[in-house]
Design a protein around this motif. Structure first.
Motif, PDB file in Angstrom:
ATOM      1  N   ALA A  28       0.882  -1.288  -0.093  1.00 50.34           N
ATOM      2  CA  ALA A  28      -0.056   0.097   0.000  1.00 50.34           C
ATOM      3  C   ALA A  28       1.021   1.153  -0.122  1.00 50.34           C
ATOM      4  CB  ALA A  28      -0.808   0.018   1.197  1.00 50.34           C
ATOM      5  N   TRP A  29       0.435   2.284  -0.988  1.00 48.38           N
ATOM      6  CA  TRP A  29       1.285   3.606  -0.815  1.00 48.38           C
ATOM      7  C   TRP A  29       0.190   4.612  -1.516  1.00 48.38           C
ATOM      8  CZ3 TRP A  29       6.227   4.591  -4.181  1.00 48.38           C
ATOM      9  CH2 TRP A  29       6.846   5.721  -3.811  1.00 48.38           C
ATOM     10  N   ARG A  65       1.682  -8.680   3.587  1.00 50.71           N
ATOM     11  CA  ARG A  65       0.956  -8.814   4.880  1.00 50.71           C
ATOM     12  C   ARG A  65       1.095  -7.888   5.748  1.00 50.71           C
ATOM     13  NH1 ARG A  65       1.666 -15.366   5.956  1.00 50.71           N
ATOM     14  NH2 ARG A  65       0.154 -15.908   4.084  1.00 50.71           N
ATOM     15  N   ASP A  66       2.670  -7.195   5.597  1.00 50.94           N
ATOM     16  CA  ASP A  66       2.859  -6.238   6.749  1.00 50.94           C
ATOM     17  C   ASP A  66       3.049  -4.687   6.133  1.00 50.94           C
ATOM     18  OD1 ASP A  66       5.121  -6.422   4.883  1.00 50.94           O
ATOM     19  OD2 ASP A  66       6.728  -7.181   6.351  1.00 50.94           O
ATOM     20  N   ASP A  67       2.577  -4.765   4.847  1.00 55.39           N
ATOM     21  CA  ASP A  67       2.531  -3.227   4.055  1.00 55.39           C
ATOM     22  C   ASP A  67       3.738  -2.520   4.208  1.00 55.39           C
ATOM     23  OD1 ASP A  67      -0.159  -3.293   3.166  1.00 55.39           O
ATOM     24  OD2 ASP A  67      -0.989  -2.356   5.038  1.00 55.39           O
ATOM     25  N   GLN A  68       4.784  -3.390   3.953  1.00 53.26           N
ATOM     26  CA  GLN A  68       6.436  -2.786   3.916  1.00 53.26           C
ATOM     27  C   GLN A  68       6.723  -2.899   2.509  1.00 53.26           C
ATOM     28  OE1 GLN A  68       7.903  -1.240   6.464  1.00 53.26           O
ATOM     29  NE2 GLN A  68       5.714  -1.465   7.607  1.00 53.26           N
ATOM     30  N   TRP A  69       7.689  -2.155   2.086  1.00 53.71           N
ATOM     31  CA  TRP A  69       8.540  -2.369   0.986  1.00 53.71           C
ATOM     32  C   TRP A  69       9.621  -3.266   1.257  1.00 53.71           C
ATOM     33  CZ3 TRP A  69      13.006  -2.254  -1.616  1.00 53.71           C
ATOM     34  CH2 TRP A  69      12.740  -1.633  -2.968  1.00 53.71           C
ATOM     35  N   GLY A  70      10.373  -3.145   2.356  1.00 55.27           N
ATOM     36  CA  GLY A  70      11.121  -4.156   2.515  1.00 55.27           C
ATOM     37  C   GLY A  70      12.390  -3.777   3.382  1.00 55.27           C
ATOM     38  N   LYS A  72      15.463  -5.520   6.129  1.00 61.28           N
ATOM     39  CA  LYS A  72      16.272  -6.678   6.731  1.00 61.28           C
ATOM     40  C   LYS A  72      16.121  -6.569   8.117  1.00 61.28           C
ATOM     41  CE  LYS A  72      19.959  -9.881   5.828  1.00 61.28           C
ATOM     42  NZ  LYS A  72      21.110 -10.148   4.921  1.00 61.28           N
ATOM     43  N   LEU A  73      15.463  -7.564   8.834  1.00 58.18           N
ATOM     44  CA  LEU A  73      15.289  -7.460  10.511  1.00 58.18           C
ATOM     45  C   LEU A  73      15.683  -9.111  10.710  1.00 58.18           C
ATOM     46  CD1 LEU A  73      11.773  -5.875  10.924  1.00 58.18           C
ATOM     47  CD2 LEU A  73      13.840  -4.839  11.142  1.00 58.18           C
ATOM     48  N   ASN A  74      16.666  -9.117  11.656  1.00 55.59           N
ATOM     49  CA  ASN A  74      17.058 -10.329  12.226  1.00 55.59           C
ATOM     50  C   ASN A  74      17.244 -11.223  11.002  1.00 55.59           C
ATOM     51  OD1 ASN A  74      16.418  -9.578  14.836  1.00 55.59           O
ATOM     52  ND2 ASN A  74      14.435  -9.974  14.650  1.00 55.59           N
ATOM     53  N   GLY A  75      18.114 -10.919  10.076  1.00 55.97           N
ATOM     54  CA  GLY A  75      18.587 -11.629   9.102  1.00 55.97           C
ATOM     55  C   GLY A  75      17.599 -11.910   7.922  1.00 55.97           C
ATOM     56  N   THR A  76      16.082 -11.503   8.197  1.00 54.92           N
ATOM     57  CA  THR A  76      15.144 -11.709   7.429  1.00 54.92           C
ATOM     58  C   THR A  76      14.765 -10.664   6.369  1.00 54.92           C
ATOM     59  OG1 THR A  76      14.560 -13.896   8.789  1.00 54.92           O
ATOM     60  CG2 THR A  76      12.973 -12.972   7.012  1.00 54.92           C
ATOM     61  N   TRP A  77      14.382 -10.707   5.140  1.00 53.90           N
ATOM     62  CA  TRP A  77      13.725  -9.412   4.721  1.00 53.90           C
ATOM     63  C   TRP A  77      12.369  -9.505   4.751  1.00 53.90           C
ATOM     64  CZ3 TRP A  77      16.138  -5.626   2.670  1.00 53.90           C
ATOM     65  CH2 TRP A  77      17.763  -5.734   2.443  1.00 53.90           C
ATOM     66  N   THR A  78      11.610  -8.283   5.063  1.00 55.48           N
ATOM     67  CA  THR A  78      10.372  -8.189   5.255  1.00 55.48           C
ATOM     68  C   THR A  78       9.577  -7.747   4.003  1.00 55.48           C
ATOM     69  OG1 THR A  78      10.494  -6.005   5.825  1.00 55.48           O
ATOM     70  CG2 THR A  78      10.722  -7.722   7.413  1.00 55.48           C
ATOM     71  N   GLY A  79       8.291  -7.482   3.868  1.00 56.47           N
ATOM     72  CA  GLY A  79       7.732  -6.836   2.861  1.00 56.47           C
ATOM     73  C   GLY A  79       7.828  -7.356   1.477  1.00 56.47           C
ATOM     74  N   MET A  80       7.692  -6.675   0.441  1.00 55.39           N
ATOM     75  CA  MET A  80       7.541  -6.843  -0.779  1.00 55.39           C
ATOM     76  C   MET A  80       9.231  -7.714  -1.293  1.00 55.39           C
ATOM     77  SD  MET A  80       5.898  -4.090  -3.149  1.00 55.39           S
ATOM     78  CE  MET A  80       6.856  -2.591  -2.793  1.00 55.39           C
ATOM     79  N   VAL A  81      10.215  -6.930  -0.763  1.00 52.87           N
ATOM     80  CA  VAL A  81      11.581  -7.570  -1.023  1.00 52.87           C
ATOM     81  C   VAL A  81      11.667  -8.896  -0.408  1.00 52.87           C
ATOM     82  CG1 VAL A  81      13.853  -7.260  -0.428  1.00 52.87           C
ATOM     83  CG2 VAL A  81      12.623  -5.328  -1.369  1.00 52.87           C
TER      84      VAL A  81
END
Length: 109
Positions: A28-29, A65-70, A72-81
């Motif tokens: 979402a943007w 699920r998290d509405d994030q672009w992306g 790196k948190l705790n070695g894992t990428w979030t969001g679309m990335v």
């Protein structure tokens, strides 16, 4: 990647993962990309659909699920990335632009 040509010969947007259709991660943007309710709206979504119309591809727009672009948190990428990195999605859409460091990270472009 196989070319995700639509079985109808025209661009086809599906609303669930479908074999043979390209899945695109979307965050979402507003007002560029609005992911609620279906079908998604916004100027970048409209441009994306025009491109798909020209290519005559079958596609599925999947919201993160998290509405994030992306990030790196705790070695894992979030969001679309993260979705693309984990091979959950083939590509992503955010303002139709990519950051070079993420292109190198994902290694699929």
């Amino acid at each position: 990647m196989d070319v995700p040509l639509s079985p109808t010969g025209e661009a086809l947007e599906v609303f669930e993962r479908t074999p043979g259709c390209v899945t695109v991660a979307v965050s979402a943007w507003p007002p560029l990309v609005d992911v609620r309710p279906l079908p998604f709206t916004g100027s970048h979504v409209s441009v994306f659909r025009l491109v798909m119309d020209g290519l005559k591809w079958c596609y599925y727009l999947a919201a993160t699920r998290d509405d994030q672009w992306g990030d790196k948190l705790n070695g894992t990428w979030t969001g679309m990335v993260g979705m693309v990195h984990r091979k959950v999605r083939k590509t992503d859409m955010v303002g139709m632009t990519y950051r070079s460091r993420f292109i190198r990270l994902i290694g699929c472009y």
